[in-house]
Write a protein that holds these residues in place. Structure first.
Motif, short mmCIF file in Angstrom:
data_model
loop_
_atom_site.label_atom_id
_atom_site.label_comp_id
_atom_site.label_asym_id
_atom_site.label_seq_id
_atom_site.Cartn_x
_atom_site.Cartn_y
_atom_site.Cartn_z
N THR A 264 -12.05 -4.30 9.03
CA THR A 264 -11.58 -3.42 10.21
C THR A 264 -11.29 -1.78 10.02
N TYR A 265 -10.31 -1.78 9.00
CA TYR A 265 -9.82 -0.58 8.75
C TYR A 265 -10.49 0.27 7.58
N ALA A 266 -11.93 -0.37 7.10
CA ALA A 266 -12.44 0.24 5.97
C ALA A 266 -12.50 1.85 5.99
N LYS A 267 -12.85 2.34 7.23
CA LYS A 267 -13.16 3.69 7.41
C LYS A 267 -12.10 4.59 7.87
N GLU A 268 -10.96 3.82 8.10
CA GLU A 268 -9.96 4.55 8.80
C GLU A 268 -8.89 5.38 7.94
N PRO A 269 -8.60 6.57 8.30
CA PRO A 269 -8.10 7.55 7.53
C PRO A 269 -6.36 7.23 7.27
N PHE A 270 -5.97 6.51 8.44
CA PHE A 270 -4.54 6.14 8.37
C PHE A 270 -3.98 4.79 7.98
N VAL A 271 -5.03 3.76 8.30
CA VAL A 271 -4.57 2.61 8.06
C VAL A 271 -5.21 1.97 6.67
N LYS A 272 -4.24 1.44 5.96
CA LYS A 272 -4.84 1.12 4.46
C LYS A 272 -4.37 -0.35 4.28
N VAL A 273 -5.17 -1.10 3.74
CA VAL A 273 -5.03 -2.57 3.28
C VAL A 273 -4.71 -2.23 1.80
N LEU A 274 -3.60 -2.71 1.40
CA LEU A 274 -3.20 -2.59 -0.13
C LEU A 274 -3.91 -3.64 -1.05
N PRO A 275 -4.04 -3.26 -2.59
CA PRO A 275 -4.72 -4.33 -3.20
C PRO A 275 -4.05 -5.66 -3.28
N GLU A 276 -4.67 -6.83 -3.62
CA GLU A 276 -4.24 -8.07 -3.42
C GLU A 276 -2.96 -8.18 -4.12
N GLY A 277 -1.78 -8.64 -3.52
CA GLY A 277 -0.48 -8.97 -4.09
C GLY A 277 0.45 -7.91 -4.13
N ILE A 278 -0.01 -6.63 -3.60
CA ILE A 278 0.97 -5.33 -3.43
C ILE A 278 1.61 -5.52 -2.27
N ALA A 279 2.68 -5.44 -1.91
CA ALA A 279 3.52 -5.30 -0.75
C ALA A 279 3.77 -4.12 -0.38
N PRO A 280 3.51 -3.86 0.88
CA PRO A 280 3.79 -2.19 1.70
C PRO A 280 5.26 -2.00 1.52
#
Lengths: 344, 344, 344, 344
Positions: A264-280
């Protein structure tokens, strides 16, 4: 440049609009209003903005609307409806209050304790969750900027509900907020001594952001739903972390949820899904318009845990408002928002 | 007076034991050990305790056990099992580490990565959740003092599971902790600059306190269960807040849960159920052995939200350890623990 | 664009260089070194910088210097001298360590406990207090970036000494610093629990920034002088406030001092003399390259009090370093530094 | 037990009196007043004190003075003079306001902007700097409890002036305070967001504690004197650190000053001179009635630096008030004050 007015400029969201707009290549801040602070220079109200050539604060009645192209409205809820109704219809508006967020004016009346004063405007207003309602915002004259908690909760949950990967009727949102979300008015509860070195929940099952969240999630789920929503106040100035507990649906796994969000957010400049296992962490978005998110498998079988982090004053308020303005006016969506997080 | 030794006195729980025991009418601190700090006076290791006449730190091998009646063991997990196994059997022990908390040594091995070194002692050890296991503690020679998170979670949940008022298989615990829970060792992740102005979850679905919580709740529920448990690190020195989401069972309401807890803890000096609608705050227990709790109806039908607050270094560690010593030795249970919370 | 390397990129000043240079229109960060962190992506070392396309960290020996035009050196003192001596002479360097700040290598040896390893380079090095040594910096190949405390103290004091308005031999500087000044290495003394909720002085009369301050002030006074300098560590991540007590000279008044500073810095983009009576606050410069200052009459006759505030990581380190690079390379001096303070 | 009333119990000093008096063996809190909070239970005003059986707050007019033996007056200055004048003369009083601290009613009028309303009481009032005026306090009916800053500054300076070891006319006091010193009233300037992550001086050369300090120091010096006094507000709830810069007199050295203080306070339970070279930290006195101090040689020849630390709410207010009550009523001076500092 586009001539911008900020109505209600003496609060934290007003200051944040100024901070970001001062570096926006296409706009100029020409008008700042503040009923109680009228006549005072910005240097007195916000000393950190003293050296940037901003205009003095004035009363609303002193504004010459002919010199204003775009309005950010950062007034307390309740008063906002009258104010916006009285603006020339040629001016586009992004409203940061809660006054136009609930499409159903009866829901508004129930949660805010008085009838909606501008139901026609409500029909016109577009809910400005930028990434998920870009087309709507593009064509809007009046955008209702989402609340801080609703932004942090809806950005991960709406795509998952649309994908049918989480159960709609059992969403539990445990949110933690910094103190600036409570505004800049003098209240004993927000004194340093009352907030430092502690945490507590508030508005349990009764916070006004619950119906806003439920509105967006119900639409995505295609069915009316309620959510468990518990906000907590904690000793930091900025940031919201939402830890959301969901039941998986249709055989989906935590990894599937993560994949849906990543796509969903692959091309969004502001929304980032972190690498697996990494907590925001909220401190990794401080001062920026970023939203970080991730999904984790739960120990409870068939469940997952979603974590999302924003700066409540930026992506949760003024930053998203500017993002909406950019969309409404055809600017590059990141204009004025290319701010790198400040850490530590 | 009872002659007390604190093994591993250079950490925060050691300091907290000293703070409280210095005002205990029936004991005298005669021995403090610290392998790396041996030879140093307390004034150097903990300047705030400089003026209270405490003995210098020594190595464990220097201790004359004939002069010790009671041992608090505040060593890192792993080393503790050997140390306690080597103590004279005439000495009663309260162990603050995780080494004897899990009754099943295989569960221990799985979560801690090595076989348990003293399975006989493990069989003897009594889990010291004081209010809920008073008789066990009374007759124990070795008490395993509960972890901080498990204390905050089990005190409200065990009575509710015993009463059959909450579903066992769907308990969600969202916990927030101050930094002292991470100990006093130099770690980059706990630097002021890394912790201030932010919050983040850690050990999602993998924290070692999960099996400890599950052990206690499974016993109360009469069936094995897992929990969702998400700890968060936040910028305060002391305190744990647990926000727990449960599904109601057998027609119980949030008010019923509240009544069960109020009745269970009616005569307890340290566990307090707050008036209806009032949320616990960690800052209201700071420095004290209190646990505050309350129950709230959820917006989601058939569910409730439980909130509990403790000081992780007191009720979550050293305070409860002293409470256990009081029970083991026949002192008034509140001796040394009549500390009023420090606010602000 | 100018290709920039940051040596020692895993500390707070390294992160701050990245944050600011990412928005610099004329440079590109092509190389980041970190001996212990080599091989790791920036996303792991500084998650807040994850989404900005920075290169992975490498060891110094892996750097191809042919691809580097400018070096920021943010290494610990001591190692820096060897490293810079080994760089190709065609590369311009701004060094953020203390290694080249003291013109007199014997003073260096006395305060740092070992002979200077590159006395030739020391002779070449230019002290980069940007506003007061612009011409020197312009022509330099190697700039020694001033320390954080020395920047906060010298910016107000040097013009006043040059003007002969304050006594040289009796300057008292009481400085308060945030914790990031102590770096990002794991040290017990900088843990959250050790720093929060308290303040203390350190290095009284023995801090290594004292000779650096004295060097600059002696030059301005035209006579050798010592200063009283007491740094304090306090619970904030960023910021230095210097409260300086001076004896007036030659009939000057506090108003005269203020006028001298106002005139000196009238056209400076980063140094601001506040309106009469307004005290600088560190939170009003947070995240920016600003230095705020003001002068107040003292109750003691014939004396004045000077207050100055900077962000220790920006004007006190990485920001001033970029300002120096801008001067050295002919960029607009404010390039990359047009950052508005973040408040709250 | 002695029946104690606390007038103005809803502020931080009121809460701190309760916290400490609850553990005082010889007194019982029978009356709490709060004009705006009258009728509310303590549990609402100060939830951390909910479980200690304290009486509800009442209006002053509701108090039956026949049931009161001792009064702590924690009212805002200005109103206090009338209130105390109206009390039965049989009741002993310790006043925590500034209303009776300045012996010269003209000085009071000048600094507080109105004529003193009870000059007769002023003549009777005894300044309660406990360690240095024990005999006076012992015989007093009305004790004026010293201010927080004046306590931190005078405890080290008065003995040194009496010993003739420091110059009287050139004392510079740079003080840093936690936020609780500003009280619990809702003020924008004390909001978490306005105080966190920053420091600033206030009331430079115009703070009302300056004349109070000067009064005590002038008496000790045997000559009228002024002081430089700069208070700073910083992000912690409790604590004052005073860093004091003095010129040595009559050949005295820093070591001589330290010896004088060590001798003066050798037998004091609450005032401690630290070992040579160790700097006081406010966090080492938090929650306790301790004052830590030390003296350091300055880099400037012929000068010394004195550092003192207290908890502003304890030794700087409520703790010293109880110490004074103990002296006035013949209790053991440490009764109720045997509180070990809370760290971290």
């Amino acid at each position: 440049p586009v001539r911008v007015a900020i109505l209600g400029a003496s609060g934290y969201t007003g200051a944040e609009l100024m901070r970001l707009l001062l570096r926006h290549p296409g706009v100029q801040i020409t008008t700042l209003t503040g009923e109680r602070q009228a006549g005072r220079p910005v240097a007195e109200v916000f000393p950190h903005l003293a050296s940037f050539g901003l205009p003095d604060l004035v009363k609303m009645e002193q504004v010459d609307w002919a010199n204003v192209d775009f309005v950010f409205c950062a007034l307390p809820h309740g008063t906002t409806q009258d104010v916006i109704a009285a603006l020339p219809k040629t001016i586009k508006v992004c409203d940061l209050s809660a006054d136009f967020r609930l499409a159903n004016v009866e829901t508004y009346a129930k949660w805010y304790g008085h009838a909606h004063k501008a139901p026609d405007l409500q029909r016109e207003a577009v809910y400005g969750l930028s990434e998920l309602n870009r087309t709507g915002v593009q064509n809007a004259r009046l955008v209702a900027n989402p609340g801080c908690y609703p932004t942090s909760a809806q950005l991960p949950l709406i795509p998952l509900l649309l994908a049918g990967q989480v159960e709609a009727q059992e969403i539990i949102i445990d949110a933690k907020s910094g103190v600036s979300g409570a505004g800049r008015d003098a209240k004993q509860a927000n004194l340093f001594g009352e907030v430092a070195e502690g945490i507590h929940p508030y508005g349990i099952a009764s916070h006004r952001h619950a119906p806003e969240i439920e509105q967006g999630l119900s639409l995505a789920a295609g069915e009316p739903l309620l959510v468990a929503f518990t906000p907590h106040l904690m000793p930091m100035s900025r940031g919201i972390l939402a830890t959301t507990y969901v039941r998986l649906k249709g055989g989906a796994t935590a990894a599937d949820l993560r994949a849906t969000l990543a796509e969903t957010y692959a091309k969004e400049p502001f929304v980032k899904v972190l690498p697996e296992g990494i907590a925001p962490q909220t401190r990794h978005v401080r001062g920026s318009n970023l939203c970080l998110m991730n999904v984790f498998a739960d120990r409870l079988p068939g469940r997952a845990i979603i974590v999302s982090a924003i700066d409540n004053l930026v992506k949760g308020a003024s930053g998203q408002a500017i993002q909406n303005m950019n969309i409404m006016l055809g600017f590059d969506e990141t204009a004025g928002l290319e701010v790198v997080p400040v850490y530590p």
